[in-house]
Design an enzyme around this catalytic site. Sequence first.
Site, PDB file in Angstrom:
ATOM      1  CD1 TRP A 154      -3.657  -1.078   0.328  1.00 39.09           C
ATOM      2  CD2 TRP A 154      -1.629  -2.068   1.518  1.00 39.09           C
ATOM      3  NE1 TRP A 154      -4.051  -2.733   0.535  1.00 39.09           N
ATOM      4  CE2 TRP A 154      -2.672  -3.572   1.699  1.00 39.09           C
ATOM      5  CE3 TRP A 154      -0.955  -2.875   2.421  1.00 39.09           C
ATOM      6  CZ2 TRP A 154      -3.103  -4.762   1.635  1.00 39.09           C
ATOM      7  CZ3 TRP A 154      -0.804  -4.342   2.923  1.00 39.09           C
ATOM      8  CH2 TRP A 154      -2.183  -4.886   2.509  1.00 39.09           C
ATOM      9  CG  HIS A 190      -6.579  -1.252   3.183  1.00 33.57           C
ATOM     10  ND1 HIS A 190      -6.005  -2.172   3.532  1.00 33.57           N
ATOM     11  CD2 HIS A 190      -6.409   0.208   3.622  1.00 33.57           C
ATOM     12  CE1 HIS A 190      -5.689  -2.001   4.320  1.00 33.57           C
ATOM     13  NE2 HIS A 190      -5.856  -0.819   4.842  1.00 33.57           N
ATOM     14  NE  ARG A 216      -3.938   0.986  -2.170  1.00 30.38           N
ATOM     15  CZ  ARG A 216      -4.374  -0.538  -2.679  1.00 30.38           C
ATOM     16  NH1 ARG A 216      -3.773  -1.158  -3.625  1.00 30.38           N
ATOM     17  NH2 ARG A 216      -5.602  -1.360  -1.557  1.00 30.38           N
ATOM     18  CD  GLN A 230      -9.978  -1.115  -1.086  1.00 25.70           C
ATOM     19  OE1 GLN A 230      -9.444  -0.994   0.100  1.00 25.70           O
ATOM     20  NE2 GLN A 230      -9.149  -0.910  -1.884  1.00 25.70           N
ATOM     21  CB  VAL A 273      -7.575 -12.267   6.329  1.00 26.93           C
ATOM     22  CG1 VAL A 273      -9.300 -11.751   6.038  1.00 26.93           C
ATOM     23  CG2 VAL A 273      -6.892 -11.981   4.694  1.00 26.93           C
ATOM     24  CB  ALA A 327     -12.843  -8.754   6.129  1.00 22.41           C
TER      25      ALA A 327
HETATM   26  C1  YSA Z   1      -8.335  -7.578   1.651  1.00 22.07           C
HETATM   27  C2  YSA Z   1      -9.114  -9.169   2.594  1.00 22.07           C
HETATM   28  C3  YSA Z   1      -9.805  -8.361   3.339  1.00 22.07           C
HETATM   29  O1  YSA Z   1      -9.863  -9.547   4.722  1.00 22.07           O
HETATM   30  C4  YSA Z   1     -10.620  -7.095   3.273  1.00 22.07           C
HETATM   31  C5  YSA Z   1      -9.925  -6.376   2.671  1.00 22.07           C
HETATM   32  C6  YSA Z   1      -9.028  -7.058   1.551  1.00 22.07           C
HETATM   33  C7  YSA Z   1      -8.877  -6.028   0.232  1.00 22.07           C
HETATM   34  C8  YSA Z   1      -7.062  -4.942   0.713  1.00 22.07           C
HETATM   35  N1  YSA Z   1      -7.741  -3.845   1.795  1.00 22.07           N
HETATM   36  C9  YSA Z   1      -6.926  -4.321  -0.188  1.00 22.07           C
HETATM   37  O2  YSA Z   1      -6.926  -3.276   0.140  1.00 22.07           O
HETATM   38  N2  YSA Z   1      -6.221  -5.456  -0.821  1.00 22.07           N
HETATM   39  S1  YSA Z   1      -5.920  -5.002  -2.969  1.00 22.07           S
HETATM   40  O3  YSA Z   1      -4.756  -3.811  -2.250  1.00 22.07           O
HETATM   41  O4  YSA Z   1      -5.972  -5.898  -3.316  1.00 22.07           O
HETATM   42  O5  YSA Z   1      -6.786  -3.666  -3.451  1.00 22.07           O
HETATM   43  C10 YSA Z   1      -8.588  -4.023  -3.601  1.00 22.07           C
HETATM   44  C11 YSA Z   1      -8.797  -3.881  -4.437  1.00 22.07           C
HETATM   45  O6  YSA Z   1      -8.687  -2.299  -5.012  1.00 22.07           O
HETATM   46  C12 YSA Z   1      -8.309  -4.543  -6.265  1.00 22.07           C
HETATM   47  O7  YSA Z   1      -8.919  -5.693  -5.997  1.00 22.07           O
HETATM   48  C13 YSA Z   1      -8.571  -3.308  -6.993  1.00 22.07           C
HETATM   49  O8  YSA Z   1     -10.148  -4.462  -7.437  1.00 22.07           O
HETATM   50  C14 YSA Z   1      -8.894  -2.325  -6.620  1.00 22.07           C
HETATM   51  N3  YSA Z   1      -7.465  -2.281  -6.941  1.00 22.07           N
HETATM   52  C15 YSA Z   1      -6.028  -1.836  -5.766  1.00 22.07           C
HETATM   53  N4  YSA Z   1      -5.376  -0.702  -6.985  1.00 22.07           N
HETATM   54  C16 YSA Z   1      -6.010   0.221  -7.624  1.00 22.07           C
HETATM   55  C17 YSA Z   1      -6.828  -0.727  -7.350  1.00 22.07           C
HETATM   56  N5  YSA Z   1      -8.100   0.358  -8.335  1.00 22.07           N
HETATM   57  C18 YSA Z   1      -7.655   0.866  -9.177  1.00 22.07           C
HETATM   58  N6  YSA Z   1      -6.333   1.482  -8.650  1.00 22.07           N
HETATM   59  C19 YSA Z   1      -5.880   1.421  -8.054  1.00 22.07           C
HETATM   60  N7  YSA Z   1      -4.544   1.620  -7.912  1.00 22.07           N
END
Ligand code: YSA
Length: 359
Positions: A154, A190, A216, A230, A273, A327
Amino acid sequence: MRIDLEKLKKEALGLISGVKDAKALEDLRIKYLGRTNGELTKLMKSLPKMSLADRRKFGPLLNSLKRELEAALENKLAALKAQSSKLKASIDITMPGKKVSLGHLHPLTMVEKEIREIFTALNFSIVEGPEVESEYYNFDALNIPKDHPAREMWDTFWLRQNEQLTNNKKQLTKSEKLKVNSSKLLLRTHTSPVQIRYMETHQPPFQIIVPGRVFRYEATDVSHETNFHQVEGLMVGKDINLANFKFVIGEFFKRLFKKNVVIRLRPSYFPFVEPGLEVDVKCVRCGGKGCGLCKESGWLEVMGAGMVHPKVFEAAGYNPRDFRGFAFGLGLERIAMIKYNIPDIRLFYSGDLRFIKQF
Ligand code: YSA
């Protein structure tokens, strides 16, 4: 008397010729020729009181002025009528009207609204949290320790240290001080910090979703923005398990894409998780055969998820032996891109009306 009459005539004719509508013209008629108080009428009424010589002199003059004003009024009325019927003739009532284009919701708002409705129907509550977040809630409480490589997942926009927060430290309780000490401020990366905030103030069983804006510090491309959305999900109770998770998201995707959707769970890693999962749905466009949308893989990655880590329960003040929960977190833009077949995430924020008007 002679001078007064000349003045009256000049003034009346000037006003009549400048009049713009029939109502104003009628007002002028009353002003000069009105039966009781018309200026000319009053002069005519004073004739009998005049000497014979004056009557002979002014009688014909007043009569001729009266005829002159009546003629001017009549001519002006005719001119006004002709003008208004010409105007009417120039309006073609058979012409099609101008199309009024109505505003509508942005596609992201539409998808978010739909997601809110689906989860509300599944008995989830909708919760929101702050966009400016502390390092404690965004990372520490989610079992992402400082200097741990997982934090690099992140990329963060940090804010200048909040002086007020540190100045007020003296009035805080011990546990609050602990949070503030580790709390540099940032733009949340997030929606997961809202898990902790909600659990600190609520007892299970509950099920919530948290739609919201996240940030981000990363380069943008067709599928990455620095500012996106999100939807977090959290369900906690005594005996929640992965089967419950699979049912809930299966039902969610079926209702969102309006067809039966095949789901695949893959092992993945998120510090908050255990086990952690990545959720894929069989490509909703090609049905798994392979196409541009799924990059020929047949599958679309739609969310991160897992069973809530015991350390997260502890950070929220729960005894991890008492509760279990799942989650998940999905990217709203990515879901909207799949649903509406949008090739580039940057279109959402381009302000390009040719794009927006398609929805
Ligand atoms: C995972 C497990 C949990 O128990 C609860 C939540 C999560 C999600 C975690 N907090 C998270 O942020 N994961 S992630 O970094 O992979 O992002 C989740 C989703 O946000 C991705 O699958 C994607 O669809 C979207 N995303 C991530 N970075 C992005 C983006 N969408 C647009 N631009 C970006 N830079």
